[in-house]
Design a protein around this motif. Structure first.
Motif, PDB file in Angstrom:
ATOM      1  N   MET A   1      40.121  46.787  35.132  1.00 22.51           N
ATOM      2  CA  MET A   1      39.413  46.460  36.348  1.00 22.51           C
ATOM      3  C   MET A   1      40.350  45.663  37.245  1.00 22.51           C
ATOM      4  N   SER A   2      40.390  46.001  38.510  1.00 20.29           N
ATOM      5  CA  SER A   2      41.247  45.271  39.450  1.00 20.29           C
ATOM      6  C   SER A   2      40.389  44.496  40.444  1.00 20.29           C
ATOM      7  N   PHE A   3      41.001  43.514  41.048  1.00 19.02           N
ATOM      8  CA  PHE A   3      40.306  42.662  42.001  1.00 19.02           C
ATOM      9  C   PHE A   3      41.145  42.571  43.258  1.00 19.02           C
ATOM     10  N   ASN A   4      40.546  42.835  44.394  1.00 19.56           N
ATOM     11  CA  ASN A   4      41.261  42.797  45.655  1.00 19.56           C
ATOM     12  C   ASN A   4      40.895  41.510  46.399  1.00 19.56           C
ATOM     13  N   VAL A   5      41.890  40.784  46.842  1.00 15.85           N
ATOM     14  CA  VAL A   5      41.683  39.515  47.543  1.00 15.85           C
ATOM     15  C   VAL A   5      40.897  39.715  48.837  1.00 15.85           C
ATOM     16  N   CYS A   6      40.918  40.877  49.403  1.00 13.86           N
ATOM     17  CA  CYS A   6      40.185  41.156  50.640  1.00 13.86           C
ATOM     18  C   CYS A   6      38.673  40.997  50.454  1.00 13.86           C
ATOM     19  N   ASN A   7      38.209  41.059  49.203  1.00 14.85           N
ATOM     20  CA  ASN A   7      36.775  40.921  48.938  1.00 14.85           C
ATOM     21  C   ASN A   7      36.295  39.467  49.002  1.00 14.85           C
ATOM     22  N   LEU A   8      37.213  38.526  49.044  1.00 14.81           N
ATOM     23  CA  LEU A   8      36.839  37.118  49.091  1.00 14.81           C
ATOM     24  C   LEU A   8      36.316  36.739  50.469  1.00 14.81           C
ATOM     25  N   LYS A   9      35.362  35.809  50.491  1.00 11.48           N
ATOM     26  CA  LYS A   9      34.818  35.316  51.749  1.00 11.48           C
ATOM     27  C   LYS A   9      35.044  33.819  51.827  1.00 11.48           C
ATOM     28  N   LYS A  10      35.229  33.334  53.032  1.00 14.81           N
ATOM     29  CA  LYS A  10      35.471  31.919  53.244  1.00 14.81           C
ATOM     30  C   LYS A  10      34.206  31.130  52.882  1.00 14.81           C
ATOM     31  N   CYS A  11      34.392  30.038  52.177  1.00 19.76           N
ATOM     32  CA  CYS A  11      33.279  29.191  51.773  1.00 19.76           C
ATOM     33  C   CYS A  11      33.421  27.840  52.474  1.00 19.76           C
TER      34      CYS A  11
END
Length: 92
Positions: A1-11
């Motif tokens: 499984m890979s994770f793309n940093v683009c999926n992160l949202k500013k908190c």
């Protein structure tokens, strides 16, 4: 499984929800322990044939203060220290 940093949202943090470290209680398994902090309000719930005294309780919750309404008699048996300075319930 890979994770793309683009999926992160500013908190953005909400400082009103910050709990001081000294107020955090952990049990022996390092789980957060929610406990009642104080009685905020009192009411009498009126049913057809009875009246039930209830109390509004402030809890030390993980996400900041939480409030619940609890049956006064049962809550007083479990947490009598919260009632030492509390005023008697009005029976109107």
């Amino acid at each position: 499984m890979s994770f793309n940093v683009c999926n992160l949202k500013k908190c953005l943090s909400d400082e009103a929800l910050i709990i001081p470290l000294e107020e955090i209680q952990l049990n022996d398994k390092l789980n957060f322990v929610e406990e009642p902090v104080e009685i905020m309000d009192r009411e009498v719930k009126k049913l057809k044939q009875s009246r039930i005294p209830i109390v509004k309780v402030r809890w030390n919750a993980r996400r900041g203060p939480e409030f619940t309404w609890e049956c006064e008699d049962q809550f007083k048996n479990k947490y009598p220290h919260l009632f030492s300075n509390a005023q008697p319930t009005a029976t109107s």
